[in-house]
Design an enzyme around this catalytic site. Structure first.
Site, short mmCIF file in Angstrom:
data_model
loop_
_atom_site.label_atom_id
_atom_site.label_comp_id
_atom_site.label_asym_id
_atom_site.label_seq_id
_atom_site.Cartn_x
_atom_site.Cartn_y
_atom_site.Cartn_z
N CYS A 1 34.30 14.98 65.61
CA CYS A 1 35.17 16.13 65.89
C CYS A 1 35.72 16.70 64.57
O CYS A 1 34.97 17.24 63.78
CB CYS A 1 36.27 15.70 66.85
SG CYS A 1 37.11 17.09 67.64
N GLU B 1 34.42 7.24 70.72
CA GLU B 1 35.49 6.23 70.69
C GLU B 1 36.38 6.33 71.92
O GLU B 1 37.17 5.43 72.19
CB GLU B 1 36.29 6.34 69.39
CG GLU B 1 37.35 7.42 69.33
CD GLU B 1 36.82 8.84 69.12
OE1 GLU B 1 35.58 9.04 69.15
OE2 GLU B 1 37.65 9.77 68.94
N HIS C 1 33.38 12.62 71.51
CA HIS C 1 34.19 11.48 71.08
C HIS C 1 33.69 10.17 71.67
O HIS C 1 34.19 9.74 72.71
CB HIS C 1 35.63 11.67 71.55
CG HIS C 1 36.40 12.69 70.78
ND1 HIS C 1 37.14 12.39 69.66
CD2 HIS C 1 36.55 14.02 70.98
CE1 HIS C 1 37.72 13.49 69.19
NE2 HIS C 1 37.38 14.49 69.98
#
Ligand SMILES: Nc1ncnc2c1ncn2[C@@H]1O[C@H](COP(=O)(O)OP(=O)(O)O)[C@@H](O)[C@H]1O
Lengths: 221, 588, 87, 87
Positions: free
Chosen positions: A85, A194, A192
């Site tokens: 990002c 994570e 994302h």
């Protein structure tokens, strides 16, 4: 594996990335953007957020943070450098990845979960994905990838496009969601991973991304 | 060379003869009380101080008698109303902090910045208690979507919440939106935030210890929102453009630094930080005087030390500015350098601007001269009003039969209801909010209540905001009970035990006895249901004067409720799981 | 003291999403005469410099380095000497 | 056809967080001569109009209505007639 998660002023996914790495047994540390030495780390992660407020252009100011010289050196030395990002935006601003990220075609921040296609399944960042489809969270206002025709052609030729959107949410050229550099060690993407590692939160597809890195680095098999 | 400014544009005599105080919101009677108690005429600056501190926004002078009746004590309550936010025990030495706040008028005037600074303000309320904010929720009321102007209001408010919350990195996890022309010209933008902290780290806003330092941290002071507090307590007139100076601009990047630094200060130097308070409405003035009053001390400030963004600001402006992203700390004498150093590490201004004193005076000096010297208790204790009430005619004359729906064609009505913006999915709005950052969001927007896990434990917190203004309009008491009950149902539906409430009381002009009746009945209704469900009211906010051209909004007491889940395996979600599962209807 | 007014725009070949959105908003508001909208950034920067030449060099250098992304943006600027107001 | 160049800036008393961040970035990059930075918006808008007067009216109307936020921003503009290139 020893990993650094860079904390730029305004980063806000630094802990999310840290926790995901720790979950995989990685020896991760959060490293301040004022640091100028990253020699101790095998992999460097630039997390999401709004570095320095992102007021001028996303990543434009972060690119000059002291730590970026060390990031550049690590990239040159062939170590793993990942930008998620805002991290991806910083890597393009810094010229470590080709192209640029503009405001979403329909202006505004989007937070959602999107279907992605794995276009290149043998990179260091995608080899562990099962099948050629996955679903990952996105959360950005400037994910509209741009590169000129010549650059795109060369990226296609060198299999640098790793992930594309199934249903383009932000206007990215050729639906591009994630790319790697020519050498194959510097990677950036808007989604994302994570945010998708913990079963309690519903989606665990992000685990394939971390497994890819660990497997191709010989840490996992 | 600094520009010479006249700190007192008008003499004390002129303030009185020209009735300047009235323009700032003080009544003749109030001004007389001040003059009598002080034994002299207040000067320009002092009159400004009183007008802000005696506004409804800062003093709750018209709602206080009702707010005092809130039931706010049980086995979990560590901190009830009065401080920035309420605190509840959730076991294992941990506590949850939460509060709601309105930013209705600023959002009506300037939707993006109004909503954004609303989020910034509620977050400061949470981290000034020493807590780490973990979630934001919002409750919005707009007119029916009929024109471009309404659309751009909505877009502005949504973008403002997103712009601030997403950038600072606290997830916006829930909320509610409804559309009704009762909110034409007076939209509602209420925001709630939830934080986590350890019992040992609870910070409160009480100045203690004569000689301790008053430290200013964060952004510089400009002329933002001067008169915001008095402005928020005045009715709206759609013709009045002059009010527009109250625009504050938010800087979420700055606030993230202030937040991270403040939480670090509380963790690392708990003994050096005596107290913290957010500078909200009426900025330096209300934060410093309230800390002094609560701690039973005096405060003395040197306004030449205040970091400024603009030249030539006079004491009145410095004291009342609502520049965002600022905090006030009381720091133990001799430990200032450590605190200043910590903030400096984050690139932030931290400056000693004054001292805690052992008398009850509130003193300001500027350019080497004393510009204000008033009794701190007089300043912070506005007269409390007991207002008349009257049952609105619409309620007296109500025929219960009018509430009986006439359902001739259920299928057609069902479709009509589904097509209502108030009923339809709100995904188009909440998809602009980062609901996942911090990776603790177990149940995202779209369910009944949002659920956030408590990392490092099996626990999770459930949270929701609810109210149906139309029900409250039809029956303030029952409608308010229903708001609490609805919130509780949403909490229970996620597998959580309801544990506490915050509220935001959005009403019209309380001087209208019918409006005051609504307010009184509503507080009684909330209270009744809160007691029944064992969910004490630990914090809240009052927004009065929500009127346009003399027409009040629906009485809208927003209820923010928190629930506790002891074991995250008990979290339930709204989606059907498998074909063939049985569907039960529970309740009456 | 010098004042630089700097205008940053996308290169012509690059679609400007914000410009398109504003154009259609203007059309919705009944400004049908609007043919095209391009949105860029505008900076007013005050700087000290020995003389116009060094000011020029500095403005060009930092615009290239920070203010624009050379992959997609260009800039133009105007530079003028301004009086310093003592205070 | 007319071309309007419109410059939007914050009113002087309004906080400009972007300008502050850019200024400190420039200082870090060793452009220490920079005294102040203000960031605003810049629009190039092409529009059809009967004549300069009506073009002017239109530009002022839509700038006020859409391009700026009257609470916080002001604008200036330049207007010129441009040749229509047939294609
Ligand atoms: N303004 C908002 N911000 C964030 N989430 C929202 C907002 N409005 C509605 N939602 C989410 O949409 C879902 C449904 O909301 P709503 O239609 O008000 O449902 P209900 O009436 O069943 O409570 C909830 O999960 C709520 O959190």
């Amino acid at each position: 594996m020893r990993a650094a998660v860079i904390d730029f002023p305004g980063s806000n996914c630094d802990f999310d990335m840290y926790y995901a790495l720790v979950d995989f047994g990685v020896d991760a540390k959060i490293v301040d953007a004022d640091q100028n030495n990253l020699d101790d780390y095998d992999a460097i992660f630039l997390p999401g957020g709004f570095s320095y407020g992102d007021y001028l252009r996303t990543g434009a100011v972060a690119r000059f943070a002291p730590v970026m010289t060390a990031v550049r050196n690590a990239a040159k030395a062939g170590r793993i450098v990942v930008g998620i990002c805002n991290g991806f935006q910083i890597l393009t601003e810094a010229g470590l990845l080709p192209g640029a990220l503009r405001m979403n075609a329909k202006p505004g921040f989007i937070c959602d979960e999107v279907a992605l296609k794995i276009v290149n399944d043998h990179s260091r960042f995608s080899s562990a994905f099962v099948g050629n489809q996955t679903k990952l969270p996105i959360a950005h206002a400037a994910g509209n990838y741009y590169a000129d025709q010549a650059t795109l052609q060369s990226m296609h030729d060198h299999e640098q496009i790793i992930l594309t959107y199934e249903d383009n949410p932000n206007g990215s050229v050729d639906d591009i969601a994630g790319i790697v550099n020519r050498q194959g060690n510097v990677f950036g993407m808007m989604p994302h991973p994570e945010r998708a590692v913990d079963p309690l939160l519903g989606n665990t597809d992000g685990r394939y991304f971390f497994q890819s890195i660990l497997q191709t680095s010989g840490v996992l098999n | 060379m600094p520009t010479i400014v006249n700190p007192e544009p008008k003499t004390a005599a002129q303030v009185k003869s020209e009735r300047l105080y009235a323009k700032w919101g003080l009544t003749d009677v109030e001004f007389q009380i001040i003059e009598d108690k002080m034994g002299r005429l207040p000067n320009y600056t002092e009159t400004g101080l009183f007008s802000a501190m005696w506004s409804e926004h800062a003093s709750y002078k018209k709602s206080k008698v009702l707010l005092r009746t809130f039931w706010s004590k049980n086995e979990r309550v560590l901190q009830g109303p009065g401080e920035g936010a309420g605190i509840l025990d959730i076991g294992d030495g941990q506590a949850v902090v939460f509060k709601a706040e309105s930013h209705n008028h600023p959002s009506q005037v300037e939707p993006y910045q109004g909503a954004a600074t609303g989020v910034g303000g509620i977050l400061r309320d949470i981290f000034s208690m020493g807590a780490q904010p973990i979630a934001v929720l919002d409750s919005l009321r707009f007119p029916e979507i009929k024109d471009e102007q309404t659309k751009s209001l909505i877009d502005g408010v949504i973008a403002g919440i997103a712009g601030y919350g997403n950038a600072i990195g606290i997830p916006t996890v829930g909320g509610d939106v409804a559309f009704d022309d009762a909110y034409k010209g007076n939209l509602l933008c209420n925001v709630m935030s939830v934080g986590l902290l350890d019992h040992t780290r609870i910070e409160v806003g009480q100045a203690h210890g004569s000689g301790n330092s008053v430290v200013y941290v964060g952004a510089k002071t400009g002329r933002d929102g001067i008169n915001g507090a008095t402005f928020a307590s005045a009715e709206f007139s759609s013709k009045e453009d002059a009010q527009r100076s109250a625009v504050q601009v938010g800087d979420p990047f700055m606030e993230k630094l202030v937040m991270d630094a403040t939480i670090e200060a509380v963790k690392k130097m708990p003994d050096d930080v005596v107290a913290i308070q957010d500078m909200g409405a009426a900025g330096i003035l209300s934060s410093s005087s309230e800390m002094g009053e609560k701690g039973g001390t005096g405060i003395s400030l040197d306004l030449d030390k205040v970091p400024v963004r603009e030249a030539g600001m006079i004491p009145y402006e410095l004291m009342l500015s609502e520049s965002q992203e600022r905090m006030l700390l009381i720091v133990a004498k001799g430990h200032e350098a450590q605190i200043i150093g910590l903030y400096k590490k984050y690139g932030l201004d931290a400056v000693v601007i004054g001292q805690v004193t052992d008398d009850d005076r509130y003193r300001l000096s500027f350019a080497g001269k004393t510009v204000a010297d008033v009794d701190i208790n007089l300043l912070t204790k506005a007269p409390v009003y007991q207002l008349p009430t009257k049952i609105p005619d619409r309620i007296v004359g109500a025929d219960p039969r009018q509430y009986q729906p006439n359902v001739a064609d259920p299928a057609a009505i069902f479709l009509k209801i589904l097509a209502q913006p108030t009923i339809a999915s709100k995904k188009l709005f909440y998809r602009h909010f980062d609901s996942m950052v911090r990776t603790d969001t177990v149940v995202k927007p779209g369910g009944d209540a949002a659920v956030i896990r408590v990392r490092g434990s099996q626990k999770a917190l459930s949270m929701t905001v609810d109210v149906n203004g139309r029900y409250v309009y039809l029956d303030p008491y029952e409608g308010s009970r229903m708001a609490v009950a609805e919130a509780a149902r949403n909490i229970v539906a996620t597998g959580a035990l309801p544990i506490g409430i915050t509220d935001c009381l959005n009403f019209g002009n309380p001087d209208n006895p019918e409006v005051y009746y609504e307010l009184a009945q509503s507080v009684a209704g909330l209270n009744d249901m809160a007691k029944k469900l064992n969910t004490p009211v630990v914090s809240g906010n009052v927004s009065l004067y929500n009127e346009t051209d003399k027409r009040a909004i629906y009485p809208t007491p927003m209820v923010g409720m928190l629930g506790l889940i002891e074991d995250d395996r008990q979290i339930t979600t709204i989606d059907f799981k498998a074909a063939g599962d049985l569907i039960y209807l529970v309740g009456q | 003291m010098y004042l630089a007014k700097i205008y940053v725009t996308y290169k012509p070949s690059i679609l400007d999403p914000q410009g398109e959105v504003i154009k259609s908003a203007l059309h919705r508001l009944n400004y049908k005469n609007v043919e095209s909208v391009m949105q860029g950034k505008y900076f007013e920067i005050k700087l000290d410099a020995e003389n116009l030449i060094t000011a020029k060099q500095e403005v060009e250098a930092f615009s290239d380095e920070l203010l624009i992304n050379v992959n997609m943006e260009t800039f133009t600027y105007e530079l003028s000497e301004i009086a310093v107001v003592g205070d």
